[in-house]
Design a protein around this motif. Sequence first.
Motif, PDB file in Angstrom:
ATOM      1  N   UNK A 116       0.821  -1.208   0.000  1.00 23.79           N
ATOM      2  CA  UNK A 116       0.000   0.000   0.000  1.00 23.79           C
ATOM      3  C   UNK A 116       0.860   1.265   0.000  1.00 23.79           C
ATOM      4  N   UNK A 117       2.008   1.235   0.646  1.00 20.36           N
ATOM      5  CA  UNK A 117       2.848   2.415   0.767  1.00 20.36           C
ATOM      6  C   UNK A 117       3.145   3.120  -0.555  1.00 20.36           C
ATOM      7  N   UNK A 118       3.653   2.410  -1.590  1.00 17.53           N
ATOM      8  CA  UNK A 118       3.932   3.092  -2.860  1.00 17.53           C
ATOM      9  C   UNK A 118       2.686   3.673  -3.523  1.00 17.53           C
ATOM     10  N   UNK A 119       1.526   3.026  -3.346  1.00 18.91           N
ATOM     11  CA  UNK A 119       0.293   3.553  -3.927  1.00 18.91           C
ATOM     12  C   UNK A 119      -0.132   4.848  -3.236  1.00 18.91           C
ATOM     13  N   UNK A 120      -0.011   4.862  -1.909  1.00 20.70           N
ATOM     14  CA  UNK A 120      -0.314   6.087  -1.168  1.00 20.70           C
ATOM     15  C   UNK A 120       0.662   7.189  -1.550  1.00 20.70           C
ATOM     16  N   UNK A 121       1.908   6.827  -1.749  1.00 24.69           N
ATOM     17  CA  UNK A 121       2.916   7.821  -2.124  1.00 24.69           C
ATOM     18  C   UNK A 121       2.592   8.434  -3.492  1.00 24.69           C
ATOM     19  N   UNK A 122       2.046   7.629  -4.420  1.00 18.88           N
ATOM     20  CA  UNK A 122       1.623   8.171  -5.725  1.00 18.88           C
ATOM     21  C   UNK A 122       0.520   9.209  -5.534  1.00 18.88           C
ATOM     22  N   UNK A 123      -0.470   8.892  -4.687  1.00 21.14           N
ATOM     23  CA  UNK A 123      -1.560   9.834  -4.449  1.00 21.14           C
ATOM     24  C   UNK A 123      -1.044  11.091  -3.759  1.00 21.14           C
ATOM     25  N   UNK A 124      -0.133  10.920  -2.807  1.00 22.39           N
ATOM     26  CA  UNK A 124       0.432  12.068  -2.098  1.00 22.39           C
ATOM     27  C   UNK A 124       1.225  12.962  -3.046  1.00 22.39           C
ATOM     28  N   UNK A 125       2.023  12.363  -3.933  1.00 18.86           N
ATOM     29  CA  UNK A 125       2.826  13.154  -4.867  1.00 18.86           C
ATOM     30  C   UNK A 125       1.937  13.898  -5.859  1.00 18.86           C
ATOM     31  N   UNK A 126       0.880  13.233  -6.339  1.00 14.45           N
ATOM     32  CA  UNK A 126      -0.046  13.884  -7.266  1.00 14.45           C
ATOM     33  C   UNK A 126      -0.741  15.058  -6.593  1.00 14.45           C
ATOM     34  N   UNK A 127      -1.092  14.882  -5.324  1.00 12.46           N
ATOM     35  CA  UNK A 127      -1.738  15.963  -4.583  1.00 12.46           C
ATOM     36  C   UNK A 127      -0.742  17.081  -4.260  1.00 12.46           C
ATOM     37  N   UNK A 128       0.501  16.719  -4.019  1.00  9.81           N
ATOM     38  CA  UNK A 128       1.517  17.710  -3.657  1.00  9.81           C
ATOM     39  C   UNK A 128       1.749  18.704  -4.789  1.00  9.81           C
ATOM     40  N   UNK A 129       1.767  18.220  -6.043  1.00 12.92           N
ATOM     41  CA  UNK A 129       2.038  19.166  -7.130  1.00 12.92           C
ATOM     42  C   UNK A 129       0.862  20.113  -7.348  1.00 12.92           C
ATOM     43  N   UNK A 130      -0.356  19.685  -6.975  1.00 23.26           N
ATOM     44  CA  UNK A 130      -1.493  20.616  -7.055  1.00 23.26           C
ATOM     45  C   UNK A 130      -1.433  21.603  -5.884  1.00 23.26           C
ATOM     46  N   UNK A 131      -1.005  21.138  -4.730  1.00 28.05           N
ATOM     47  CA  UNK A 131      -0.810  22.030  -3.581  1.00 28.05           C
ATOM     48  C   UNK A 131       0.203  23.111  -3.904  1.00 28.05           C
ATOM     49  N   UNK A 132       1.238  22.764  -4.654  1.00 29.82           N
ATOM     50  CA  UNK A 132       2.257  23.738  -5.035  1.00 29.82           C
ATOM     51  C   UNK A 132       1.662  24.879  -5.852  1.00 29.82           C
ATOM     52  N   UNK A 133       0.635  24.570  -6.632  1.00 25.85           N
ATOM     53  CA  UNK A 133      -0.002  25.610  -7.448  1.00 25.85           C
ATOM     54  C   UNK A 133      -1.050  26.384  -6.666  1.00 25.85           C
ATOM     55  N   UNK A 134      -1.729  25.732  -5.705  1.00 24.59           N
ATOM     56  CA  UNK A 134      -2.822  26.359  -4.964  1.00 24.59           C
ATOM     57  C   UNK A 134      -2.624  26.198  -3.458  1.00 24.59           C
ATOM     58  N   UNK A 135      -1.637  26.873  -2.865  1.00 24.83           N
ATOM     59  CA  UNK A 135      -1.369  26.713  -1.426  1.00 24.83           C
ATOM     60  C   UNK A 135      -2.293  27.566  -0.559  1.00 24.83           C
ATOM     61  N   UNK A 136      -3.492  27.060  -0.274  1.00 26.14           N
ATOM     62  CA  UNK A 136      -4.446  27.761   0.585  1.00 26.14           C
ATOM     63  C   UNK A 136      -4.950  26.831   1.679  1.00 26.14           C
ATOM     64  N   UNK A 137      -5.528  27.412   2.735  1.00 29.68           N
ATOM     65  CA  UNK A 137      -6.087  26.609   3.825  1.00 29.68           C
ATOM     66  C   UNK A 137      -7.229  25.733   3.349  1.00 29.68           C
TER      67      UNK A 137
END
Length: 511
Positions: A76-97
Motif C-alpha cells: 500500500x505504501x507506494x500507492x499512497x505515495x503516488x496519491x500524495x505526490x499527485x496531490x503535492x504538485x497541485x498544492x504547489x499551485x494552490x497553497x491555501x487553507x
Amino acid sequence: MRTSANSRQRPEPLDEDERLLKELGYTQQLHRRMGAFGSFAASLSVISIMSGTLLLFGFGLNSGGPAVVMWGWLAVGPLVLCLAAALAEITSRYPTSGGLYFMARQLGGERWSWYTGWLNLLGLVAGIAAQDYGIATFTAAWANLQWGITPSPGAMLALYAVILLLHAVLNLFGARLMNILTSVSAWWHLAGAVVIIGALTLIPSHHQPAGFVFSQFTNNTGWPPGAYVILLGMLLPCFALAGYDTSAHLSEETTRASVTAARGIVRSVAVSWIAGGVLLAALLFAVQDYAATLASPTGTPVAQIFLDALGVAVAKALLLVIIVAQFLCGYTVTASASRMIYAFARDGALPGWARWQKVSRRTAIPANAVWLAIAVAFVLALPSLYSASAFAAVTAISVVGFTPAYAIPVLLRLRHRDKWVPGPWNLGRFSRPVGWIAVLWAAAVTVLFMLPQTSPVTATTFNYTPIATLAALALAALWWRIGRRSYLQRRASTSTSQTHAEEDGEFEGIV
C-alpha cells in the motif's frame, strides 16, 4: 520631503506568499510562522506511525494476521505515495487553507469543489474521532496495567471527551504553540519509534521466525478465508498513511508555501512508510504468545506484546511514549480540521458560515471552527456505546472521506489539462502516469471500506461508514440547494475583487 512622506503612508509591500494568496482570491489573516520542517512535521504528526499503525494493529491481526499486516503495508505504501505526490504538485499551485476543495474549484468548478470539501471535512473530523478514541483506548490499556482497571463503554466515552477538550483548548493558543508542538511531535515520533524498536529487538529472549511474520494468516472476521479478508486488512495501512494534506491546510501559515507544503506532503508519507514498516516488523517479531496477544485483557494487542516481551515496568513506560505521540497527533489533526472548516466557511459553504469563519484577533486562530470540529468528532464516536466495531467503522469513515477528496483534484487535473499550470514543485513527465495510478487506487479503496468488515452482520458489528458518508453528502446536497445563491455571490464577490486588483497591477510577476 513630500515624496518621502507619501512613501511612509503607503502600506508595506506584500511578500511572495501574501501576493500569491491574494492572487488566489484571499487576504492574509493567519500568521505565517511555520517553515519547511514545521510543515513536514505537521503532516508527519497527523500520519503518526505510533498512532495509525498501532491503533489498528489488533484489527490487522484479526483480518489476515501478520502476513497481511506486513505485505499489506509494503504494497500500500507506494500507492499512497503516488496519491500524495499527485496531490503535492497541485498544492504547489494552490497553497491555501482550503486545500482540496479550493483545488477542485480551480480545476473543475463550484459543484466539484463543494462535494470535495464536504468529503474532506468528513475525513478530517472522523480522523479526530479515530485518533482521540484511540488515545482513550491506549490510556485504558495503561490504566489496566497500572491499576487493573477495565473501563466500561461509558467511561471510555467520557475519557474520549476529556481528550477532545484538551485538544480544543491547546488549539486556541495560536500558531506559535502549534509550530513548537508539531516540531516536538515529529522528533518524539521518530525518537519514540527508535526506542520501541530497539527495546523489542534487544530485550526479548525469544523472537518469532520470519515465516511467522511474513506468512502467518489469521482470519477472525467471520468471512471465508480469501481475497476479501486480505483486502479488509488493508484498512490498517490506508488509515495509518492518511492525513498528509495537513501541510496543504496549514499552507497559509507556512513560509514559501508553494514549495514547502508540497515537499512536506511527500516527505511525511515516505518517512512514515519506512519507519512504520520497521515498527510493525519489530512488534510482530516480538510476539511471545499469539493467542494471548489477540485476547489481551488490556484490550490492546500492542500492550500485551510489550507486557509479554519486556515486562510490566517497560511496558507501561513505552505505552506512555505512545500515548504522548498519539496526543500530539490528535492535536495536529484538530488544527488541520479547524483550518478546513475556517476556509470552507469563509466561502459560505457551511451552514452558519458567518460564525465558523471568525478569527480571534489576539491569536489569529479560528476558535469557533475548533469547537465545531470537536463537537462533530464527539458525535461520530457515540455508537461506541453499543457497537463493538465502532472504532473500525470510524477509521473507515476517515479513509472514505479522505481518499476520494484527495483523488478528485487529481482526476480533474488529468481531465482538464487546459486549466492546469504547474507550480514550482511538480512531477514533470511523470505527472500523468502517477496521477492515474493514484485515481484508480483511490476508487478501489473507497468502495472497499464501504463493505461489511465482520460476518454475520448485526447491530453490534454493522459498518456504518456508508450511512455516515451518505449523511454527509445528503447534508452537502441540501445546503447546496438552500445556500448555493449566497455561496456563489460570495465567490463572485471574491473573484471581482481579485480582478480589480489584477487590473491595478497588484499581481504582476506572480504567474
